[in-house]
Design an enzyme around this catalytic site. Structure first.
Site, PDB file in Angstrom:
ATOM      1  N   ILE A  56       0.815  -1.223   0.000  1.00 52.25           N
ATOM      2  CA  ILE A  56       0.000   0.000   0.000  1.00 52.25           C
ATOM      3  C   ILE A  56       0.851   1.277   0.000  1.00 52.25           C
ATOM      4  CG2 ILE A  56      -1.968  -1.145   1.094  1.00 52.25           C
ATOM      5  CD1 ILE A  56      -1.226   0.319   3.714  1.00 52.25           C
ATOM      6  N   ALA A 112      -1.793  -2.599   8.281  1.00 54.76           N
ATOM      7  CA  ALA A 112      -1.402  -1.553   9.238  1.00 54.76           C
ATOM      8  C   ALA A 112      -0.105  -1.940   9.936  1.00 54.76           C
ATOM      9  CB  ALA A 112      -2.497  -1.347  10.284  1.00 54.76           C
ATOM     10  N   TYR A 140       2.170   5.212  17.483  1.00 55.05           N
ATOM     11  CA  TYR A 140       1.188   4.380  16.796  1.00 55.05           C
ATOM     12  C   TYR A 140      -0.151   5.106  16.684  1.00 55.05           C
ATOM     13  CZ  TYR A 140      -2.452   0.839  16.302  1.00 55.05           C
ATOM     14  OH  TYR A 140      -3.571   0.136  15.910  1.00 55.05           O
ATOM     15  N   TRP A 175      -8.591  -3.536  20.956  1.00 57.21           N
ATOM     16  CA  TRP A 175      -8.186  -4.783  21.602  1.00 57.21           C
ATOM     17  C   TRP A 175      -8.557  -6.014  20.757  1.00 57.21           C
ATOM     18  CZ3 TRP A 175      -8.843  -4.751  27.642  1.00 57.21           C
ATOM     19  CH2 TRP A 175      -8.360  -3.527  28.155  1.00 57.21           C
TER      20      TRP A 175
END
Length: 284
Positions: free
Chosen positions: A38, A61, A126, A151
């Site tokens: 990406i 990610a 992050y 989570w």
């Protein structure tokens, strides 16, 4: 209908592959980072031209929260530049983009569930890169759904649940923090919600207000200690589990102390029924 999924090797990507056979009307194109990078705009254009998707789910990610503190450039490349590239190509080909974000965009100072309108204030690299990725999409292409979640765990990939099970096989005693509060989210439940959005008539005949940011996690809340306790209970594992404060378990990245998400919007717009986290955990 063609749905292209980035990051197919991660938890959510694998969860989408797990449920894909239940949706024969959807042709899924699963791409891991070796097929679709990406951060490479030309790579994205070539694949989108080849497969002509109607939807793109960005499950790619940089999620190594602590490592991001020492690798901010790499985190930025994957979490900001990557989503911006996808948004640009989605705009060029008129593709609806579904992008996964995080509760880490918040600082955790609230004591009630965060809504989509609450002011983001990340406390770590992050979280900041995930917020910047959201903004890059918003500034680039209107037809997007940004799903903030928290989570995430599953039978796939690396996650807290699998770490706890591994450690329990190696030790008789474990200490887990009990003063960070959030909601465990089963990746398969998240995957189902993404398909729900894709199939919704509101998505195919949207008003301008349909697109935007939505929160999704399972229902309820827990500490990491509570989560670990249920993992061991449901797996019939006897272990000495000790609750400790975060200060006793220092990490490179500062986590939000409280990051429960308010899910009223996604329930209202898409009719999503949200399972309690214990219910989903028990089924694995």
């Amino acid at each position: 209908m063609v749905v292209l999924v980035t990051g197919s090797g991660g938890q959510l990507g694998q969860a989408l592959q797990f449920i894909a056979p239940n949706y024969p009307d959807i042709h899924f194109v699963f791409c891991d980072s070796t097929i679709l990078d990406i951060t490479n705009l030309n790579n994205i254009k070539q694949l989108f031209q080849q497969f002509k998707p109607s939807f793109c789910i960005n499950a790619a990610a940089y999620t190594a929260v602590d490592k991001a503190e020492s690798e901010p450039e790499r985190a930025h490349l994957i979490n900001v530049v990557g989503p911006k590239n996808l948004a640009e190509v989605c705009k060029e080909f008129d593709i609806i983009l579904l992008h996964i974000s995080t509760d880490f965009v918040f600082d955790g100072t609230k004591d009630s569930p965060y809504t989509e309108d609450d002011f983001p204030n990340p406390t770590c690299v992050y979280g900041q890169t995930k917020l910047d990725g959201e903004k890059a999409i918003q500034e680039t292409w209107q037809k997007h759904f940004i799903i903030r979640t928290s989570w995430v765990y599953s039978q796939f990939g690396n996650n807290f649940m699998k770490t706890m099970l591994r450690l329990a096989s190696e030790r008789d005693k474990l200490s887990v923090v009990n003063d960070q509060i959030g909601t465990p989210t089963y990746a398969v439940d998240l995957a189902e919600v993404l398909i729900r959005i894709i199939q919704s008539p509101f998505t195919h005949h949207p008003s301008p207000n349909t697109f935007g940011i939505y929160n999704f996690s399972n229902e309820g809340q827990s500490s990491w200690y509570d989560f670990a306790k249920k993992i061991f209970e449901y797996n019939n594992i006897k272990i000495n589990l000790e609750p400790i404060p975060s200060i006793s378990f220092p990490t490179q990245a500062k986590r939000p102390t409280y990051s429960v998400l308010d899910k009223r919007n996604i329930k209202k717009v898409f009719g999503v029924e949200v399972k309690y986290w214990e219910e989903s955990l028990k089924k694995i």
